[in-house]
Design a protein around this motif. Structure first.
Motif, PDB file in Angstrom:
ATOM      1  N   LYS A  11     -10.567 -16.085 -22.767  1.00  0.00           N
ATOM      2  CA  LYS A  11     -11.441 -16.621 -21.717  1.00  0.00           C
ATOM      3  C   LYS A  11     -10.871 -16.370 -20.322  1.00  0.00           C
ATOM      4  O   LYS A  11     -11.602 -16.306 -19.343  1.00  0.00           O
ATOM      5  CB  LYS A  11     -11.662 -18.118 -21.932  1.00  0.00           C
ATOM      6  N   GLU A  12      -9.523 -16.239 -20.227  1.00  0.00           N
ATOM      7  CA  GLU A  12      -8.890 -16.000 -18.928  1.00  0.00           C
ATOM      8  C   GLU A  12      -8.663 -14.503 -18.752  1.00  0.00           C
ATOM      9  O   GLU A  12      -7.621 -13.971 -19.098  1.00  0.00           O
ATOM     10  CB  GLU A  12      -7.563 -16.758 -18.844  1.00  0.00           C
ATOM     11  N   LYS A  13      -9.674 -13.843 -18.244  1.00  0.00           N
ATOM     12  CA  LYS A  13      -9.609 -12.389 -18.079  1.00  0.00           C
ATOM     13  C   LYS A  13      -9.007 -12.040 -16.723  1.00  0.00           C
ATOM     14  O   LYS A  13      -9.200 -12.744 -15.743  1.00  0.00           O
ATOM     15  CB  LYS A  13     -11.001 -11.780 -18.227  1.00  0.00           C
ATOM     16  N   GLY A  14      -8.292 -10.927 -16.707  1.00  0.00           N
ATOM     17  CA  GLY A  14      -7.693 -10.474 -15.468  1.00  0.00           C
ATOM     18  C   GLY A  14      -8.739  -9.936 -14.504  1.00  0.00           C
ATOM     19  O   GLY A  14      -9.898  -9.710 -14.860  1.00  0.00           O
ATOM     20  N   GLU A  15      -8.312  -9.751 -13.275  1.00  0.00           N
ATOM     21  CA  GLU A  15      -9.207  -9.213 -12.244  1.00  0.00           C
ATOM     22  C   GLU A  15      -9.553  -7.765 -12.550  1.00  0.00           C
ATOM     23  O   GLU A  15      -8.706  -6.970 -12.955  1.00  0.00           O
ATOM     24  CB  GLU A  15      -8.511  -9.291 -10.880  1.00  0.00           C
ATOM     25  N   ILE A  16     -10.829  -7.413 -12.391  1.00  0.00           N
ATOM     26  CA  ILE A  16     -11.265  -6.039 -12.593  1.00  0.00           C
ATOM     27  C   ILE A  16     -10.945  -5.233 -11.332  1.00  0.00           C
ATOM     28  O   ILE A  16     -11.407  -5.555 -10.243  1.00  0.00           O
ATOM     29  CB  ILE A  16     -12.765  -5.970 -12.913  1.00  0.00           C
ATOM     30  N   ILE A  17     -10.110  -4.215 -11.484  1.00  0.00           N
ATOM     31  CA  ILE A  17      -9.700  -3.388 -10.343  1.00  0.00           C
ATOM     32  C   ILE A  17     -10.390  -2.039 -10.448  1.00  0.00           C
ATOM     33  O   ILE A  17     -10.304  -1.363 -11.472  1.00  0.00           O
ATOM     34  CB  ILE A  17      -8.172  -3.208 -10.328  1.00  0.00           C
ATOM     35  N   GLN A  18     -11.075  -1.633  -9.394  1.00  0.00           N
ATOM     36  CA  GLN A  18     -11.818  -0.385  -9.390  1.00  0.00           C
ATOM     37  C   GLN A  18     -10.973   0.754  -8.825  1.00  0.00           C
ATOM     38  O   GLN A  18     -10.222   0.571  -7.866  1.00  0.00           O
ATOM     39  CB  GLN A  18     -13.090  -0.527  -8.549  1.00  0.00           C
ATOM     40  N   ILE A  19     -11.091   1.901  -9.451  1.00  0.00           N
ATOM     41  CA  ILE A  19     -10.498   3.111  -8.897  1.00  0.00           C
ATOM     42  C   ILE A  19     -11.354   3.573  -7.721  1.00  0.00           C
ATOM     43  O   ILE A  19     -12.584   3.494  -7.769  1.00  0.00           O
ATOM     44  CB  ILE A  19     -10.408   4.210  -9.974  1.00  0.00           C
ATOM     45  N   GLU A  20     -10.708   4.055  -6.685  1.00  0.00           N
ATOM     46  CA  GLU A  20     -11.422   4.510  -5.495  1.00  0.00           C
ATOM     47  C   GLU A  20     -11.478   6.032  -5.462  1.00  0.00           C
ATOM     48  O   GLU A  20     -10.596   6.716  -6.004  1.00  0.00           O
ATOM     49  CB  GLU A  20     -10.720   4.001  -4.233  1.00  0.00           C
ATOM     50  N   PRO A  21     -12.517   6.598  -4.837  1.00  0.00           N
ATOM     51  CA  PRO A  21     -12.577   8.057  -4.689  1.00  0.00           C
ATOM     52  C   PRO A  21     -11.497   8.547  -3.746  1.00  0.00           C
ATOM     53  O   PRO A  21     -10.890   7.754  -3.004  1.00  0.00           O
ATOM     54  CB  PRO A  21     -13.973   8.295  -4.106  1.00  0.00           C
ATOM     55  N   PHE A  22     -11.247   9.852  -3.765  1.00  0.00           N
ATOM     56  CA  PHE A  22     -10.236  10.398  -2.864  1.00  0.00           C
ATOM     57  C   PHE A  22     -10.630  10.152  -1.419  1.00  0.00           C
ATOM     58  O   PHE A  22     -11.784  10.399  -1.036  1.00  0.00           O
ATOM     59  CB  PHE A  22     -10.058  11.900  -3.094  1.00  0.00           C
ATOM     60  N   PRO A  23      -9.693   9.674  -0.604  1.00  0.00           N
ATOM     61  CA  PRO A  23     -10.026   9.430   0.800  1.00  0.00           C
ATOM     62  C   PRO A  23     -10.248  10.741   1.542  1.00  0.00           C
ATOM     63  O   PRO A  23      -9.589  11.742   1.268  1.00  0.00           O
ATOM     64  CB  PRO A  23      -8.777   8.708   1.322  1.00  0.00           C
ATOM     65  N   SER A  24     -11.203  10.717   2.449  1.00  0.00           N
ATOM     66  CA  SER A  24     -11.436  11.878   3.303  1.00  0.00           C
ATOM     67  C   SER A  24     -10.767  11.571   4.638  1.00  0.00           C
ATOM     68  O   SER A  24     -11.381  11.038   5.562  1.00  0.00           O
ATOM     69  CB  SER A  24     -12.940  12.125   3.478  1.00  0.00           C
ATOM     70  N   LEU A  25      -9.485  11.881   4.705  1.00  0.00           N
ATOM     71  CA  LEU A  25      -8.682  11.497   5.861  1.00  0.00           C
ATOM     72  C   LEU A  25      -8.768  12.536   6.978  1.00  0.00           C
ATOM     73  O   LEU A  25      -8.925  13.732   6.740  1.00  0.00           O
ATOM     74  CB  LEU A  25      -7.221  11.314   5.439  1.00  0.00           C
ATOM     75  N   GLN A  26      -8.614  12.055   8.188  1.00  0.00           N
ATOM     76  CA  GLN A  26      -8.634  12.939   9.360  1.00  0.00           C
ATOM     77  C   GLN A  26      -7.346  13.744   9.415  1.00  0.00           C
ATOM     78  O   GLN A  26      -6.248  13.233   9.181  1.00  0.00           O
ATOM     79  CB  GLN A  26      -8.779  12.094  10.629  1.00  0.00           C
ATOM     80  N   HIS A  27      -7.484  15.040   9.719  1.00  0.00           N
ATOM     81  CA  HIS A  27      -6.320  15.918   9.859  1.00  0.00           C
ATOM     82  C   HIS A  27      -5.856  15.913  11.315  1.00  0.00           C
ATOM     83  O   HIS A  27      -6.628  16.219  12.222  1.00  0.00           O
ATOM     84  CB  HIS A  27      -6.651  17.346   9.433  1.00  0.00           C
ATOM     85  N   GLU A  28      -4.592  15.600  11.507  1.00  0.00           N
ATOM     86  CA  GLU A  28      -4.052  15.592  12.868  1.00  0.00           C
ATOM     87  C   GLU A  28      -3.377  16.927  13.191  1.00  0.00           C
ATOM     88  O   GLU A  28      -3.359  17.352  14.332  1.00  0.00           O
ATOM     89  CB  GLU A  28      -3.062  14.435  13.018  1.00  0.00           C
ATOM     90  N   ARG A  29      -2.830  17.562  12.149  1.00  0.00           N
ATOM     91  CA  ARG A  29      -2.191  18.862  12.336  1.00  0.00           C
ATOM     92  C   ARG A  29      -2.121  19.593  11.005  1.00  0.00           C
ATOM     93  O   ARG A  29      -2.383  19.010   9.960  1.00  0.00           O
ATOM     94  CB  ARG A  29      -0.793  18.721  12.945  1.00  0.00           C
ATOM     95  N   LYS A  30      -1.736  20.882  11.026  1.00  0.00           N
ATOM     96  CA  LYS A  30      -1.635  21.656   9.789  1.00  0.00           C
ATOM     97  C   LYS A  30      -0.584  21.055   8.862  1.00  0.00           C
ATOM     98  O   LYS A  30       0.403  20.469   9.310  1.00  0.00           O
ATOM     99  CB  LYS A  30      -1.286  23.111  10.100  1.00  0.00           C
ATOM    100  N   MET A  31      -0.804  21.240   7.575  1.00  0.00           N
ATOM    101  CA  MET A  31       0.087  20.661   6.588  1.00  0.00           C
ATOM    102  C   MET A  31       1.525  21.164   6.768  1.00  0.00           C
ATOM    103  O   MET A  31       2.482  20.389   6.717  1.00  0.00           O
ATOM    104  CB  MET A  31      -0.418  21.006   5.184  1.00  0.00           C
ATOM    105  N   ARG A  32       1.677  22.445   7.009  1.00  0.00           N
ATOM    106  CA  ARG A  32       3.012  23.020   7.146  1.00  0.00           C
ATOM    107  C   ARG A  32       3.745  22.461   8.365  1.00  0.00           C
ATOM    108  O   ARG A  32       4.920  22.093   8.284  1.00  0.00           O
ATOM    109  CB  ARG A  32       2.929  24.548   7.246  1.00  0.00           C
ATOM    110  N   SER A  33       3.054  22.375   9.496  1.00  0.00           N
ATOM    111  CA  SER A  33       3.710  21.888  10.710  1.00  0.00           C
ATOM    112  C   SER A  33       4.080  20.418  10.579  1.00  0.00           C
ATOM    113  O   SER A  33       5.127  19.974  11.055  1.00  0.00           O
ATOM    114  CB  SER A  33       2.820  22.121  11.929  1.00  0.00           C
ATOM    115  N   ALA A  34       3.232  19.627   9.912  1.00  0.00           N
ATOM    116  CA  ALA A  34       3.543  18.207   9.715  1.00  0.00           C
ATOM    117  C   ALA A  34       4.722  18.037   8.767  1.00  0.00           C
ATOM    118  O   ALA A  34       5.574  17.170   8.958  1.00  0.00           O
ATOM    119  CB  ALA A  34       2.315  17.478   9.170  1.00  0.00           C
TER     120      ALA A  34
END
Length: 480
Positions: free
Chosen positions: A383-406
């Motif tokens: 009867k005491e079930k844990g909280e249901i945790i949802q997986i989230e989609p991949f974030p679409s994050l803002q790019h500040e600079r090229k991957m190599r330079s960062a």
């Protein structure tokens, strides 16, 4: 004598686990490793008179690779002893020049991102279609693949993952047609699919479905020692000389003959003995999966997934969720490990995942499914079930600079909460399976930082977050 830490650690693990559904594909069973196991030191050689040379093969190593190429139907096949990560990086760098753009599936392995840093490449993302109801990244949209290549004709190659870590597959023949229509090279990371060639009951193998380059971790699903991998060149679009030059640069100059022998042995065993065993295990897997689904357990199954709009599914991947009764993927993995002595491959917030291979015995598979059934029937009454945790989609994050330079920028370590709004200098990667959540050059936002904390709280290993819960970010002037 001082304690042998590695040997002791492995022995301790073996004493705690009776059945495993993780890589390598031999599952710790000596009988599938051939003659190697009889006298391993006698097979541990170096390049000398009569032993050939992996980087310039002309003798029995060439014969072995020719044999493997014939089995897989490739134009040319290469044994890769530095793992599939090396094969992926070599392939990408062989087909591009610094500054080029490549189109990649966003949920691809970290080695693809590493190739972009080493090769100074710009990545264009193709995001998978996320199914929020089931917390899964389903498949890529072939329509969006076509659109991206139309909008950005400067893209040099396309890198896609097939199957995904969860066994999900797209229409690879159609994808190849689209990529080739635009005159691009298609590379498939088939790290989890070297077994597809050996069964008509599974999705089509990439190497015979139009891909130009295919990389495979045969140690994952075939009876091969860890790190054993293959790289297949499957079309005339790929310059073989460039592939070989990159492999010589990036692979060790002292390749393991034990590992190379294990690679050939695994392919030979699958061709001669493994097909029928694999067919048997797939039939058992499908039967038991339907049984569990009938009582309400969310175990991924092909017909169900097709009904949800998916193209096909690798029915050797046990992907199990009890999130609807409050059990996270990591908790289910722990119950299987510590109560039933069964170890899975990995778990996320919602699913636990295991590999079924030709080396499994029927009783191994039944043991897993019996345990899952017992856990569900017991926990669903709680009867005491844990909280249901949802997986989230991949974030679409803002790019500040090229991957190599960062990546190469001056950097500091800060607390996760203090990283919000700052540019990542390193990767943040739930591992396994090794798909970056945050890449260098991206600005970390509040939602992503919160999601990382939820994963850590639920026992998920997150690479890029150190033991003090600090992450690496680009240094600002005010940090001086």
């Amino acid at each position: 004598m001082k304690k042998q830490n590695i040997i002791s650690g492995i022995k301790q693990y073996r004493s705690q686990v009776d059945t495993n559904f993780h890589m390598p594909g031999h599952k710790g069973k000596n009988e599938f490793l051939g003659q190697l196991i009889e006298d391993i030191s006698s097979y541990d050689l170096t390049e000398t008179i009569g032993t050939d040379n992996l980087h310039y093969p002309a003798g029995f190593l060439k014969d072995a690779m020719d044999y493997i190429s014939k089995v897989y139907g490739s134009k040319k096949s290469y044994m890769v002893v530095n793992g599939t990560s090396c094969g992926i990086i070599s392939s990408i760098m062989a087909c591009t020049k610094p500054g080029d753009k490549i189109l990649v599936q966003r949920d691809c392995h970290k080695s693809v991102y590493n190739a972009s840093i080493l090769g100074d490449l710009e990545l264009v993302y193709l995001y998978p279609e996320f199914n929020k109801k089931y917390g899964l990244n389903f498949s890529i949209s072939l329509e969006k693949l076509d659109q991206q290549l139309s909008y950005k004709p400067e893209i040099k190659m396309v890198v896609l993952t097939y199957p995904t870590f969860y066994g999900i597959c797209f229409d690879i023949k159609k994808a190849a047609e689209i990529v080739h229509k635009h005159g691009k090279i298609l590379m498939i990371d088939e790290a989890h699919g070297s077994h597809l060639k050996f069964s008509e009951d599974l999705p089509l193998p990439a190497e015979s479905s139009g891909a130009d380059i295919v990389t495979q971790s045969i140690h994952k699903t075939l009876p091969c020692l860890s790190q054993g991998s293959l790289l297949h060149v499957c079309s005339e679009r790929v310059k073989v000389d460039n592939i070989e030059a990159m492999l010589r640069m990036l692979q060790t100059s002292s390749p393991s003959y034990v590992l190379m022998a294990s690679i050939e042995n695994a392919v030979h065993w699958m061709e001669s003995s493994g097909k029928e065993r694999l067919k048997r295990n797939i039939e058992i897997f499908k039967e038991r999966t339907l049984e569990l689904r009938k009582i309400g357990i969310n175990v991924l199954e092909e017909n169900f997934l097709i009904g949800e709009g998916l193209y096909s599914f690798d029915a050797t991947r046990a992907v199990i969720s009890m999130s609807e009764i409050g059990i996270t993927g990591t908790k289910l993995q722990d119950i299987l490990r510590y109560k039933y002595r069964i170890q899975m491959e990995f778990a996320d917030l919602q699913y636990t995942v295991g590999y079924i291979t030709a080396t499994d015995e029927p009783e191994d598979i039944h043991r897993l499914f019996d345990a899952v059934k017992e856990i569900y029937l017991k926990e669903s009454k709680n009867k005491e079930k844990g909280e249901i945790i949802q997986i989230e989609p991949f974030p679409s994050l803002q790019h500040e600079r090229k991957m190599r330079s960062a990546f190469y920028a001056e950097n500091i370590f800060v607390k996760i909460d203090e990283s919000i709004g700052r540019t990542a200098a390193g990767f943040i990667i739930p591992y396994p399976p090794g798909i970056p959540l945050v890449c260098p050059g991206e600005i970390i936002d509040q939602d992503t930082a919160d999601y990382v904390k939820v994963m850590l709280e639920n026992g998920i290993n997150v690479n890029g977050v150190n033991e003090n819960n600090l992450v690496r970010v680009v240094k600002w002037k005010e940090d001086l």
